[in-house]
Design a protein around this motif. Structure first.
Motif, PDB file in Angstrom:
ATOM      1  N   UNK A 264      -4.961  -2.043  -1.094  1.00 36.44           N
ATOM      2  CA  UNK A 264      -4.588  -2.233   0.307  1.00 36.44           C
ATOM      3  C   UNK A 264      -3.883  -3.576   0.471  1.00 36.44           C
ATOM      4  N   UNK A 265      -4.467  -4.623  -0.090  1.00 34.36           N
ATOM      5  CA  UNK A 265      -3.856  -5.954   0.028  1.00 34.36           C
ATOM      6  C   UNK A 265      -2.460  -5.962  -0.597  1.00 34.36           C
ATOM      7  N   UNK A 266      -2.303  -5.293  -1.727  1.00 31.29           N
ATOM      8  CA  UNK A 266      -0.991  -5.239  -2.394  1.00 31.29           C
ATOM      9  C   UNK A 266       0.015  -4.468  -1.545  1.00 31.29           C
ATOM     10  N   UNK A 267      -0.420  -3.364  -0.938  1.00 30.06           N
ATOM     11  CA  UNK A 267       0.486  -2.583  -0.098  1.00 30.06           C
ATOM     12  C   UNK A 267       0.906  -3.376   1.139  1.00 30.06           C
ATOM     13  N   UNK A 268      -0.031  -4.102   1.732  1.00 33.61           N
ATOM     14  CA  UNK A 268       0.304  -4.919   2.903  1.00 33.61           C
ATOM     15  C   UNK A 268       1.285  -6.019   2.503  1.00 33.61           C
ATOM     16  N   UNK A 269       1.060  -6.660   1.352  1.00 34.02           N
ATOM     17  CA  UNK A 269       1.973  -7.705   0.879  1.00 34.02           C
ATOM     18  C   UNK A 269       3.377  -7.136   0.657  1.00 34.02           C
ATOM     19  N   UNK A 270       3.464  -5.952   0.085  1.00 34.60           N
ATOM     20  CA  UNK A 270       4.768  -5.312  -0.134  1.00 34.60           C
ATOM     21  C   UNK A 270       5.439  -5.015   1.202  1.00 34.60           C
ATOM     22  N   UNK A 271       4.670  -4.506   2.154  1.00 35.62           N
ATOM     23  CA  UNK A 271       5.211  -4.181   3.472  1.00 35.62           C
ATOM     24  C   UNK A 271       5.732  -5.433   4.179  1.00 35.62           C
ATOM     25  N   UNK A 272       5.100  -6.568   3.930  1.00 35.47           N
ATOM     26  CA  UNK A 272       5.537  -7.817   4.556  1.00 35.47           C
ATOM     27  C   UNK A 272       6.876  -8.305   4.003  1.00 35.47           C
ATOM     28  N   UNK A 273       7.172  -7.984   2.754  1.00 29.75           N
ATOM     29  CA  UNK A 273       8.356  -8.557   2.114  1.00 29.75           C
ATOM     30  C   UNK A 273       9.482  -7.570   1.846  1.00 29.75           C
ATOM     31  N   UNK A 274       9.218  -6.276   1.926  1.00 34.12           N
ATOM     32  CA  UNK A 274      10.226  -5.288   1.529  1.00 34.12           C
ATOM     33  C   UNK A 274      10.343  -4.193   2.580  1.00 34.12           C
TER      34      UNK A 274
ATOM     35  N   UNK B 145      -8.157  -6.027   8.018  1.00 34.25           N
ATOM     36  CA  UNK B 145      -8.529  -7.325   7.439  1.00 34.25           C
ATOM     37  C   UNK B 145      -7.419  -7.886   6.549  1.00 34.25           C
ATOM     38  N   UNK B 146      -6.648  -7.016   5.932  1.00 28.83           N
ATOM     39  CA  UNK B 146      -5.561  -7.468   5.056  1.00 28.83           C
ATOM     40  C   UNK B 146      -4.342  -7.940   5.856  1.00 28.83           C
ATOM     41  N   UNK B 147      -4.406  -7.823   7.168  1.00 34.41           N
ATOM     42  CA  UNK B 147      -3.309  -8.313   8.004  1.00 34.41           C
ATOM     43  C   UNK B 147      -2.161  -7.337   8.160  1.00 34.41           C
ATOM     44  N   UNK B 148      -2.443  -6.049   8.140  1.00 33.50           N
ATOM     45  CA  UNK B 148      -1.385  -5.040   8.176  1.00 33.50           C
ATOM     46  C   UNK B 148      -0.724  -4.869   9.535  1.00 33.50           C
ATOM     47  N   UNK B 149      -1.390  -5.239  10.607  1.00 33.01           N
ATOM     48  CA  UNK B 149      -0.805  -4.967  11.928  1.00 33.01           C
ATOM     49  C   UNK B 149       0.544  -5.640  12.134  1.00 33.01           C
ATOM     50  N   UNK B 150       0.652  -6.896  11.758  1.00 38.30           N
ATOM     51  CA  UNK B 150       1.917  -7.612  11.974  1.00 38.30           C
ATOM     52  C   UNK B 150       3.077  -6.948  11.234  1.00 38.30           C
ATOM     53  N   UNK B 151       2.965  -6.679   9.924  1.00 43.94           N
ATOM     54  CA  UNK B 151       4.097  -6.028   9.257  1.00 43.94           C
ATOM     55  C   UNK B 151       4.338  -4.598   9.738  1.00 43.94           C
ATOM     56  N   UNK B 152       3.297  -3.892  10.140  1.00 41.56           N
ATOM     57  CA  UNK B 152       3.503  -2.543  10.682  1.00 41.56           C
ATOM     58  C   UNK B 152       4.318  -2.602  11.967  1.00 41.56           C
TER      59      UNK B 152
END
Length: 191
Positions: free
Chosen positions: A18-28, A56-63
């Motif tokens: 999940x953390x890796x997917x959120x990080x990818x969504x933030x940058x790509x 918790x991984x912070x997905x809302x902002x990149x979504x």
């Protein structure tokens, strides 16, 4: 005891993913971002535990950023990423109190804008879920949803009808939904 360890390791692995997917969504915002958004959809549907980890991984902002980018580009940066972001937001809204948090994160405006793009059905479904679960920031969605109900494809019309119902639209405006649903079910279920 071995079984418990297996379950814990699977959950830990999913949380790292999940953390890796959120990080990818933030940058790509390209294919990798679309893949990450689609993976988050699957994880969000999997369990409330995963939905909690996604938040918790912070997905809302990149979504929300993907939704905004999609609204600004008329459905891009890739339909799969935008559609998946709509789905994740909709699934997250099922958890208590999340609808208000999602709206506070800024999701309502881009979701309404997405009603006039290729991601219209996914956006209408997310709006319906958010409204059903307590979000009240979607009054501006009525007119675009009514247009979608009149002019969208069958999937978008069904989603628009459900969203309008959740918004409390009048019965007169939703009479055509019965026709749409009957056509949709004829298409989906062969005779």
């Amino acid at each position: 005891m071995a079984r418990w360890r297996t379950t814990v390791s699977i959950d830990a692995k999913a949380a790292r993913g999940i953390a890796a997917h959120v990080a990818t969504l933030q940058t790509d915002r390209g294919p990798a971002g679309a893949h990450a958004a689609c993976a988050l959809v699957k994880l969000a549907y999997a369990s409330p535990h995963h939905r909690s980890k996604i938040i918790q991984a912070g997905a809302l902002k990149p979504l929300v950023e993907v939704l905004r980018d999609g609204a600004e580009s008329g459905g891009g940066p890739g339909f799969s990423a935008v559609g998946a972001a709509c789905q994740v937001v909709g699934v997250l809204a099922h958890d208590p109190g999340m609808a208000e948090i999602i709206v506070a994160a800024g999701a309502s405006e881009p979701l309404v804008a997405l009603l006039s793009t290729e991601a219209a059905a996914a956006a209408a479904t997310a709006i319906q879920t958010l409204v059903t679960n307590g979000a009240d920031a979607f009054a501006p969605a009525r007119a675009p949803l009514q247009l979608l109900l009149a002019d969208g494809d069958d999937r978008a019309r069904c989603a628009a009808g459900s969203a309008l119902t959740a918004l409390g639209a009048s019965k007169v405006r939703l009479e055509s939904l019965e026709d749409v649903e009957s056509r949709f079910f004829r298409i989906v279920t062969p005779s």
